[in-house]
Design a protein around this motif. Structure first.
Motif, PDB file in Angstrom:
ATOM      1  N   THR A   1      23.781  47.196  42.527  1.00 50.36           N
ATOM      2  CA  THR A   1      24.758  48.016  41.818  1.00 50.36           C
ATOM      3  C   THR A   1      25.964  48.219  42.725  1.00 50.36           C
ATOM      4  OG1 THR A   1      23.000  49.162  40.622  1.00 50.36           O
ATOM      5  CG2 THR A   1      25.164  50.207  40.651  1.00 50.36           C
ATOM      6  N   ASN A   2      27.156  47.957  42.194  1.00 48.49           N
ATOM      7  CA  ASN A   2      28.355  47.982  43.023  1.00 48.49           C
ATOM      8  C   ASN A   2      29.487  48.719  42.327  1.00 48.49           C
ATOM      9  OD1 ASN A   2      27.886  45.926  45.448  1.00 48.49           O
ATOM     10  ND2 ASN A   2      26.873  45.123  43.619  1.00 48.49           N
ATOM     11  N   PRO A   3      30.029  49.776  42.990  1.00 46.72           N
ATOM     12  CA  PRO A   3      31.159  50.529  42.438  1.00 46.72           C
ATOM     13  C   PRO A   3      32.484  50.090  43.041  1.00 46.72           C
ATOM     14  CG  PRO A   3      30.184  51.767  44.217  1.00 46.72           C
ATOM     15  CD  PRO A   3      29.427  50.449  44.149  1.00 46.72           C
ATOM     16  N   ARG A   4      33.566  50.506  42.403  1.00 47.06           N
ATOM     17  CA  ARG A   4      34.909  50.369  42.956  1.00 47.06           C
ATOM     18  C   ARG A   4      35.745  51.555  42.501  1.00 47.06           C
ATOM     19  NH1 ARG A   4      38.901  45.310  41.698  1.00 47.06           N
ATOM     20  NH2 ARG A   4      38.823  46.201  39.597  1.00 47.06           N
ATOM     21  N   LEU A   5      36.509  52.125  43.418  1.00 47.24           N
ATOM     22  CA  LEU A   5      37.391  53.240  43.115  1.00 47.24           C
ATOM     23  C   LEU A   5      38.790  52.919  43.633  1.00 47.24           C
ATOM     24  CD1 LEU A   5      35.151  56.270  44.162  1.00 47.24           C
ATOM     25  CD2 LEU A   5      35.734  55.600  41.818  1.00 47.24           C
ATOM     26  N   GLY A   6      39.789  53.277  42.849  1.00 48.95           N
ATOM     27  CA  GLY A   6      41.157  53.068  43.277  1.00 48.95           C
ATOM     28  C   GLY A   6      42.044  54.211  42.816  1.00 48.95           C
ATOM     29  N   LEU A   7      42.851  54.725  43.721  1.00 48.12           N
ATOM     30  CA  LEU A   7      43.829  55.758  43.390  1.00 48.12           C
ATOM     31  C   LEU A   7      45.209  55.149  43.609  1.00 48.12           C
ATOM     32  CD1 LEU A   7      43.835  58.746  42.473  1.00 48.12           C
ATOM     33  CD2 LEU A   7      44.134  59.358  44.878  1.00 48.12           C
TER      34      LEU A   7
END
Length: 681
Positions: free
Chosen positions: A443-449
């Motif tokens: 399971t792999n997340p990604r976050l970007g602001l």
């Protein structure tokens, strides 16, 4: 004990995958004839990205960062785009040539295949399996080695490229395995951009000839593109001091660096459906005597081929939602005959032929659209059936392929939400779950602001993870033998944090930069145990940190270009030693100037690569290489003539060798040239 190695092929003890002579294939001459007979009723072409203004480039649309079109400044990644205009003006011959000019990237060449390093990580012995390579969104990495081919072995003629989207950083939240350091999506030209028949011929150094015939346009209401390319090269006569003795021709090898390849691409589109088929085949000699083979024996060679069919469908639902579905089927074959000495006094040799056969199907459905005005949603599912992941040898008697069969099933769910908190502030969050039948889930997340501080300034803060699944050749390096197979091998993992700044400087310049930190764990490495057996194990870690900056400009005089500098520090965390094949400094410079406006362009590209360590712990010196191209448009844009000189100052430089090579470092090409003529009708 068998030394673990990747698939390769033999001419004497197996049937070749395609004709082994190096003449232009009859099928390609037939394609050229048929193309000249087709009606050229193409529509007006779209504007090439290389012709837009710098202000328009700031709002350029990219697809690959979020699996939907969005402004590059809104993408939750550091993105570079290389256009067809640049490919033509700078005389790029391969995808490897192109990536060599992109900040943070560097290329290693072992005189058979090209390998890409990213941000200080170019592990010697891998097969480009830590980047994900796509053609029009179709995954190209094969299902046994995870190999992405980028050099002359690339599946596509780069003259058919409309643009290349390069997405830095982990992207397993959308793409799953292999999207470890980067995703590279090669987007092909559309029929209106070809506008009829296009013929090209390009002779070059080392007895090299390349030819292409393409047709693009509309025929009976159907958009269609058809293209065929051949490539033939006699190769160089090379000298290797390691073999400098009378028994081995004083280190001189001839007629072993040849290459013969063929590529066919067909794309048909109508009413939302697109059917694309690609066929690529290559016969390549191996001049380096790798894996302890007999030096200067032309029977050691590689055959590889890859073909696929990809059917996709796009449909808009209620104006705010888009449905995309695609299904594809791939076949890949790698086959390598290698000549070994028998060790007998008579100097006799024997041939050992290793082969890989992979078949797989992939199906994906994706829904994207706008929810509650502020949310841009992407939801998808993907299923990959690896129907065949066979490794094996041909029998010396009877020429029969004896495989150790393998197969696997992968299914995945993914989603991404881009939430417009304010007009200036966007939060991008994505997650993907992959399940493998042979090792379980990842399971792999990604976050970007993303913060648009004011009109010419964008700030991005990014976090993501990714994984690389163990490849079949790593699980079973001794061709699937249960005794030697490591069924407990786990995926490699990466965590990454990155900050990106994109700043407009007046009307003519843009400045972009990034700072990153990577933590890599469970690296898969080949080890020898107490019984002298070799297995791949999860025994390594690596950390990397760095910074890069790039300035791009376009002046009113027509002068345009970009310059970049990258610094990376990639180390083993316990010893703090710099990784092998890890240059700390990379410099790139591209400049193009219209000597005669709209008619004649002079362009140069230069790369600097700092010193690196080899596998033996030696140091390969840093080097600079300068390439120049002169491009002329005559008869409007109906006829182009270009001349390129590569390594203009004949710099003598080396790349580090791979584990299978006898050479600790391998000398690269000196000064060489290409002349290219392209006609459009």
């Amino acid at each position: 004990m068998r030394i673990a190695r990747t698939p390769q092929v033999t001419r004497s003890n197996c049937q070749p995958l395609f004709p082994a002579d190096r003449r232009v294939p009859t099928r390609l001459w037939l394609i050229m004839f048929l193309l000249l007979a087709l009606p050229a009723t193409a529509q007006e072409g779209t504007k090439d990205l290389g012709e837009v203004s710098l202000e328009e480039l700031g709002t350029i649309q990219v697809y690959s960062a979020s699996k939907r079109l969005q402004s590059a400044s809104d993408a939750p990644s550091s993105v570079s785009v290389i256009t067809a205009d640049e490919i033509q003006k700078y005389g790029y011959r391969t995808l490897a040539d192109i990536l060599q000019t992109v900040r943070d990237f560097y290329i290693t060449y072992d005189r058979e295949n090209s390998f890409v390093g990213v941000r200080g990580f170019g592990r010697l012995g891998d097969w480009n399996s830590r980047i994900l390579l796509l053609i029009d969104g179709h995954r190209i990495n094969n299902n046994i080695l995870g190999q992405a081919m980028i050099g002359t072995e690339f599946l596509l003629d780069v003259d058919l490229v409309e643009r290349i989207e390069i997405i830095r950083g982990p992207s397993s939240s959308l793409y799953g395995a292999d999207a470890f350091f980067a995703v590279i999506n090669v987007i092909t030209r559309k029929p209106p951009q070809l506008k009829g028949v296009e013929l090209s011929l390009a002779p070059g150094s080392f007895g090299t000839y390349q030819g292409r015939a393409s047709y693009g346009g509309q025929y009976r209401g159907i958009d269609m593109l058809l293209s065929g390319t051949f490539y033939n090269s006699q190769g160089q006569t090379l000298f290797y001091p390691q073999f400098d003795s009378s028994a081995t021709n004083y280190g001189i090898t001839r007629n072993t660096a040849y290459e013969n390849s063929q590529h066919i691409l067909a794309t048909i589109s109508s009413h939302g459906f697109t059917l694309q088929g690609l066929f690529s085949a290559r016969d390549r000699g191996v001049p380096t005597a790798y894996y302890g083979t007999v030096f200067n024996d032309p029977r050691t060679q590689n055959f590889d081929y890859h073909q696929y069919l990809d059917l996709s469908y796009q449909h808009s639902i209620a104006k705010k939602w888009d449905l995309t579905a695609r299904t594809s089927y791939d076949q890949a074959r790698l086959q390598a005959p290698v000549a070994y000495s028998t060790g007998l006094p008579d100097g006799s040799t024997t041939l050992d032929t290793y082969s890989v056969r992979g078949n797989w199907s992939d199906s994906e459905a994706k829904l994207s659209g706008i929810l509650l005005a502020k949310h841009k949603i992407t939801l998808g599912t993907e299923v990959t059936a690896n129907l065949r992941q066979d490794q094996g040898n041909y029998t010396p008697i009877g020429n029969v392929f004896v495989p150790d069969p393998a197969s696997s099933l992968i299914w995945a769910l993914y989603g991404q939400d881009e939430f417009a908190i304010t007009q200036q502030l966007i939060l991008s969050a994505g997650l993907r779950y992959d399940h493998y039948s042979n090792f379980g889930a990842s399971t792999n997340p990604r976050l970007g602001l993303i913060y648009h501080l004011f009109h010419p300034t964008t700030l991005k803060l990014l976090y993501g993870t990714a994984f690389r699944a163990p490849e079949p050749f790593e699980i079973a390096p001794d061709l699937g033998s249960f005794y030697d197979a490591n069924l407990q091998l786990k995926p490699e993992k990466i965590r990454s944090v990155e900050g990106v700044v994109e700043q407009g400087l007046g009307q003519h310049f843009t400045l972009s930069g990034s700072v990153f930190r990577n933590w890599i764990s469970d690296l898969i490495s080949l080890e020898t145990d107490a019984t002298d057996d070799q297995l791949y194990r999860n025994s390594g870690k690596a950390n990397a940190a760095g910074v890069s900056v790039e300035l791009e400009g376009r002046l009113g005089t027509g002068l345009q270009g970009r310059a970049s500098y990258s610094y990376s520090d990639a180390t083993e965390p316990l010893s703090h030693q710099i990784l092998s094949n890890s240059p700390q400094h990379l410099g790139k410079l591209n400049l193009s100037y219209p000597v005669v406006p709209q008619r004649v362009f002079a362009s140069l590209d230069a790369q600097y690569t700092s010193s690196v360590q080899t596998l033996a712990g030696n140091t390969v010196s840093g080097f600079s290489v300068l390439n120049v191209t002169l491009l002329g448009h005559t008869l409007g844009k109906h006829l182009d003539l270009s001349a390129s000189i590569y390594n203009l100052f004949n710099k003598k430089y080396f790349d580090p060798g791979r584990p299978e090579d006898v050479q600790d470092s391998i000398q690269q090409d000196g000064r060489n040239f290409r002349i290219k003529l392209t006609g459009r009708f």
